[in-house]
Scaffold this motif. Sequence first.
Motif, PDB file in Angstrom:
ATOM      1  N   GLY A  79     -32.700  11.165  73.966  1.00  0.00           N
ATOM      2  CA  GLY A  79     -31.795  10.021  73.989  1.00  0.00           C
ATOM      3  C   GLY A  79     -30.486  10.350  73.305  1.00  0.00           C
ATOM      4  O   GLY A  79     -30.296  11.456  72.786  1.00  0.00           O
ATOM      5  N   PRO A  80     -29.545   9.401  73.270  1.00  0.00           N
ATOM      6  CA  PRO A  80     -28.231   9.658  72.674  1.00  0.00           C
ATOM      7  C   PRO A  80     -28.357  10.084  71.212  1.00  0.00           C
ATOM      8  O   PRO A  80     -29.029   9.444  70.413  1.00  0.00           O
ATOM      9  CB  PRO A  80     -27.519   8.306  72.797  1.00  0.00           C
ATOM     10  N   ALA A  81     -27.715  11.192  70.875  1.00  0.00           N
ATOM     11  CA  ALA A  81     -27.737  11.700  69.505  1.00  0.00           C
ATOM     12  C   ALA A  81     -26.557  11.147  68.718  1.00  0.00           C
ATOM     13  O   ALA A  81     -25.543  10.723  69.286  1.00  0.00           O
ATOM     14  CB  ALA A  81     -27.684  13.223  69.511  1.00  0.00           C
ATOM     15  N   GLU A  82     -26.708  11.134  67.403  1.00  0.00           N
ATOM     16  CA  GLU A  82     -25.592  10.751  66.546  1.00  0.00           C
ATOM     17  C   GLU A  82     -24.432  11.718  66.743  1.00  0.00           C
ATOM     18  O   GLU A  82     -24.618  12.876  67.118  1.00  0.00           O
ATOM     19  CB  GLU A  82     -26.028  10.766  65.078  1.00  0.00           C
ATOM     20  N   ARG A  83     -23.221  11.234  66.467  1.00  0.00           N
ATOM     21  CA  ARG A  83     -22.063  12.109  66.634  1.00  0.00           C
ATOM     22  C   ARG A  83     -22.130  13.321  65.704  1.00  0.00           C
ATOM     23  O   ARG A  83     -21.726  14.421  66.072  1.00  0.00           O
ATOM     24  CB  ARG A  83     -20.773  11.321  66.386  1.00  0.00           C
ATOM     25  N   ASP A  84     -22.689  13.116  64.502  1.00  0.00           N
ATOM     26  CA  ASP A  84     -22.808  14.201  63.536  1.00  0.00           C
ATOM     27  C   ASP A  84     -24.079  14.996  63.836  1.00  0.00           C
ATOM     28  O   ASP A  84     -25.012  15.040  63.044  1.00  0.00           O
ATOM     29  CB  ASP A  84     -22.826  13.627  62.118  1.00  0.00           C
ATOM     30  N   TYR A 122     -15.680  45.329  59.650  1.00  0.00           N
ATOM     31  CA  TYR A 122     -16.781  44.490  60.109  1.00  0.00           C
ATOM     32  C   TYR A 122     -16.757  44.345  61.624  1.00  0.00           C
ATOM     33  O   TYR A 122     -15.683  44.334  62.238  1.00  0.00           O
ATOM     34  CB  TYR A 122     -16.699  43.101  59.471  1.00  0.00           C
ATOM     35  N   ARG A 123     -17.955  44.199  62.182  1.00  0.00           N
ATOM     36  CA  ARG A 123     -18.033  43.899  63.609  1.00  0.00           C
ATOM     37  C   ARG A 123     -19.160  42.902  63.838  1.00  0.00           C
ATOM     38  O   ARG A 123     -20.176  42.889  63.131  1.00  0.00           O
ATOM     39  CB  ARG A 123     -18.197  45.170  64.414  1.00  0.00           C
ATOM     40  N   PRO A 124     -19.026  42.028  64.839  1.00  0.00           N
ATOM     41  CA  PRO A 124     -20.053  41.002  65.093  1.00  0.00           C
ATOM     42  C   PRO A 124     -21.391  41.611  65.478  1.00  0.00           C
ATOM     43  O   PRO A 124     -21.460  42.568  66.255  1.00  0.00           O
ATOM     44  CB  PRO A 124     -19.462  40.191  66.246  1.00  0.00           C
ATOM     45  N   LEU A 125     -22.454  41.032  64.918  1.00  0.00           N
ATOM     46  CA  LEU A 125     -23.820  41.415  65.273  1.00  0.00           C
ATOM     47  C   LEU A 125     -24.522  40.263  65.988  1.00  0.00           C
ATOM     48  O   LEU A 125     -25.168  40.463  67.006  1.00  0.00           O
ATOM     49  CB  LEU A 125     -24.588  41.810  64.012  1.00  0.00           C
ATOM     50  N   TRP A 126     -24.392  39.059  65.423  1.00  0.00           N
ATOM     51  CA  TRP A 126     -24.963  37.847  66.007  1.00  0.00           C
ATOM     52  C   TRP A 126     -23.873  36.795  66.161  1.00  0.00           C
ATOM     53  O   TRP A 126     -22.984  36.699  65.318  1.00  0.00           O
ATOM     54  CB  TRP A 126     -26.051  37.259  65.103  1.00  0.00           C
ATOM     55  N   THR A 127     -23.978  35.993  67.197  1.00  0.00           N
ATOM     56  CA  THR A 127     -23.069  34.872  67.391  1.00  0.00           C
ATOM     57  C   THR A 127     -23.860  33.571  67.353  1.00  0.00           C
ATOM     58  O   THR A 127     -24.916  33.459  67.985  1.00  0.00           O
ATOM     59  CB  THR A 127     -22.317  34.972  68.732  1.00  0.00           C
ATOM     60  N   MET A 128     -23.346  32.598  66.578  1.00  0.00           N
ATOM     61  CA  MET A 128     -23.943  31.267  66.535  1.00  0.00           C
ATOM     62  C   MET A 128     -23.192  30.369  67.510  1.00  0.00           C
ATOM     63  O   MET A 128     -22.010  30.073  67.297  1.00  0.00           O
ATOM     64  CB  MET A 128     -23.881  30.683  65.123  1.00  0.00           C
ATOM     65  N   TRP A 129     -23.882  29.969  68.553  1.00  0.00           N
ATOM     66  CA  TRP A 129     -23.312  29.108  69.579  1.00  0.00           C
ATOM     67  C   TRP A 129     -23.685  27.666  69.266  1.00  0.00           C
ATOM     68  O   TRP A 129     -24.827  27.376  68.909  1.00  0.00           O
ATOM     69  CB  TRP A 129     -23.866  29.496  70.942  1.00  0.00           C
ATOM     70  N   GLU A 130     -22.720  26.763  69.404  1.00  0.00           N
ATOM     71  CA  GLU A 130     -22.969  25.353  69.094  1.00  0.00           C
ATOM     72  C   GLU A 130     -22.313  24.454  70.130  1.00  0.00           C
ATOM     73  O   GLU A 130     -21.320  24.820  70.755  1.00  0.00           O
ATOM     74  CB  GLU A 130     -22.396  24.974  67.720  1.00  0.00           C
ATOM     75  N   VAL A 131     -22.881  23.271  70.232  1.00  0.00           N
ATOM     76  CA  VAL A 131     -22.202  22.181  70.926  1.00  0.00           C
ATOM     77  C   VAL A 131     -22.402  20.939  70.075  1.00  0.00           C
ATOM     78  O   VAL A 131     -23.513  20.663  69.608  1.00  0.00           O
ATOM     79  CB  VAL A 131     -22.734  21.993  72.368  1.00  0.00           C
ATOM     80  N   ARG A 132     -21.305  20.238  69.772  1.00  0.00           N
ATOM     81  CA  ARG A 132     -21.346  19.010  68.983  1.00  0.00           C
ATOM     82  C   ARG A 132     -20.625  17.914  69.758  1.00  0.00           C
ATOM     83  O   ARG A 132     -19.537  18.155  70.292  1.00  0.00           O
ATOM     84  CB  ARG A 132     -20.635  19.212  67.635  1.00  0.00           C
ATOM     85  N   PRO A 133     -21.221  16.701  69.829  1.00  0.00           N
ATOM     86  CA  PRO A 133     -22.569  16.338  69.385  1.00  0.00           C
ATOM     87  C   PRO A 133     -23.630  16.957  70.289  1.00  0.00           C
ATOM     88  O   PRO A 133     -23.316  17.509  71.351  1.00  0.00           O
ATOM     89  CB  PRO A 133     -22.559  14.827  69.479  1.00  0.00           C
ATOM     90  N   ALA A 134     -24.887  16.822  69.875  1.00  0.00           N
ATOM     91  CA  ALA A 134     -25.985  17.469  70.608  1.00  0.00           C
ATOM     92  C   ALA A 134     -26.058  17.001  72.049  1.00  0.00           C
ATOM     93  O   ALA A 134     -26.428  17.763  72.939  1.00  0.00           O
ATOM     94  CB  ALA A 134     -27.293  17.205  69.883  1.00  0.00           C
ATOM     95  N   GLY A 135     -25.684  15.735  72.296  1.00  0.00           N
ATOM     96  CA  GLY A 135     -25.761  15.197  73.655  1.00  0.00           C
ATOM     97  C   GLY A 135     -24.774  15.803  74.616  1.00  0.00           C
ATOM     98  O   GLY A 135     -24.860  15.562  75.823  1.00  0.00           O
ATOM     99  N   ALA A 136     -23.821  16.623  74.120  1.00  0.00           N
ATOM    100  CA  ALA A 136     -22.828  17.237  75.005  1.00  0.00           C
ATOM    101  C   ALA A 136     -23.356  18.501  75.678  1.00  0.00           C
ATOM    102  O   ALA A 136     -22.653  19.092  76.509  1.00  0.00           O
ATOM    103  CB  ALA A 136     -21.552  17.562  74.210  1.00  0.00           C
TER     104      ALA A 136
END
Length: 308
Positions: free
Chosen positions: A97-102, A292-306
């Motif tokens: 269902g719809p998630a909070e904006r945060d 330094y060079r990237p090893l892992w990338t953290m992918w996100e989408v905010r809010p979760a419902g997007a």
Amino acid sequence: MTVARGLADAQSARLVGIDPVLPPMIAPLDGDVVTAALPDGTRVAGVLQQQVHERNSPARLWSATEVWELTPLLGGAGPAGMDALMRAWRRRMELVGPAERDSACVLTWPSRDVESGSVLMDHGMVPLSVVAVRRGPAPAARSGSLVIRRAKPSDLEAVLELAMAELRYSSMVGSTVNRPEAVALKRRALAERLAAGGPTWLAEREGVAVGLAECAMVLSEPGNSASTRLPPGRWGYVNCVSVLPGARGSGVGQQLMAHVHRELHLMGAVGTYLYYNPPNPLSSVFWPRQGYRPLWTMWEVRPAGALR
């Protein structure tokens, strides 16, 4: 468990071929299982964990309050498997269902698997943070007018000022959130770190603290959380590096980090690692120049419902 282990082993084999620095994958144990099938019948899976951070949790300074994090188990399926799993994840989120904006959906994946990264962007995810590593000899000393020394508990206010300058800037260009509780949370954490003698350095110019490097030592060994992200060994963790706005661009960061890298090397570090935000126009240039060079990338989408 046998199926998860088989998927993890096949996934490790594929990803280590892309980036040999990656540690072997450890099959996650806890969480809800999400599964998907490819047109040829190949099955992939993921473990979904939900976490809600308390109001006074320091994690809310770098995270949404409510987080759904997926750990993929793709075996050797590659980007096609990632696409199928992301579609299944989207269907699972529709049931929530719809998630909070945060709120956020989060997934961590090897940075050099760019084919899978392209799939994640297709599903609305953004590369907000990376884990970057540096290995190799400590750099030579850099000459300059700075005095670099270990911070003491009596330096708390200067350390806090520099840490907050970094937090305020990062909140505009990454996953950091400048919350009303930020000063109090930072003050408490920094006071504890300084009292414990955690490796923290100040760079001073004419008696004024203009740069900060707050660090730690982390052991990556089988069975602990660090082993899921880093090769085995004792690593230096660079948690926060900050230069006051008026002193940026004058070489403070380079001189400070040359000193810090030497000190961490003397403390037994096989390498160092840190998190930075690719959208940050300062960090994304500065850290590669420091090796330094990237090893892992953290992918996100905010809010979760997007998530799409």
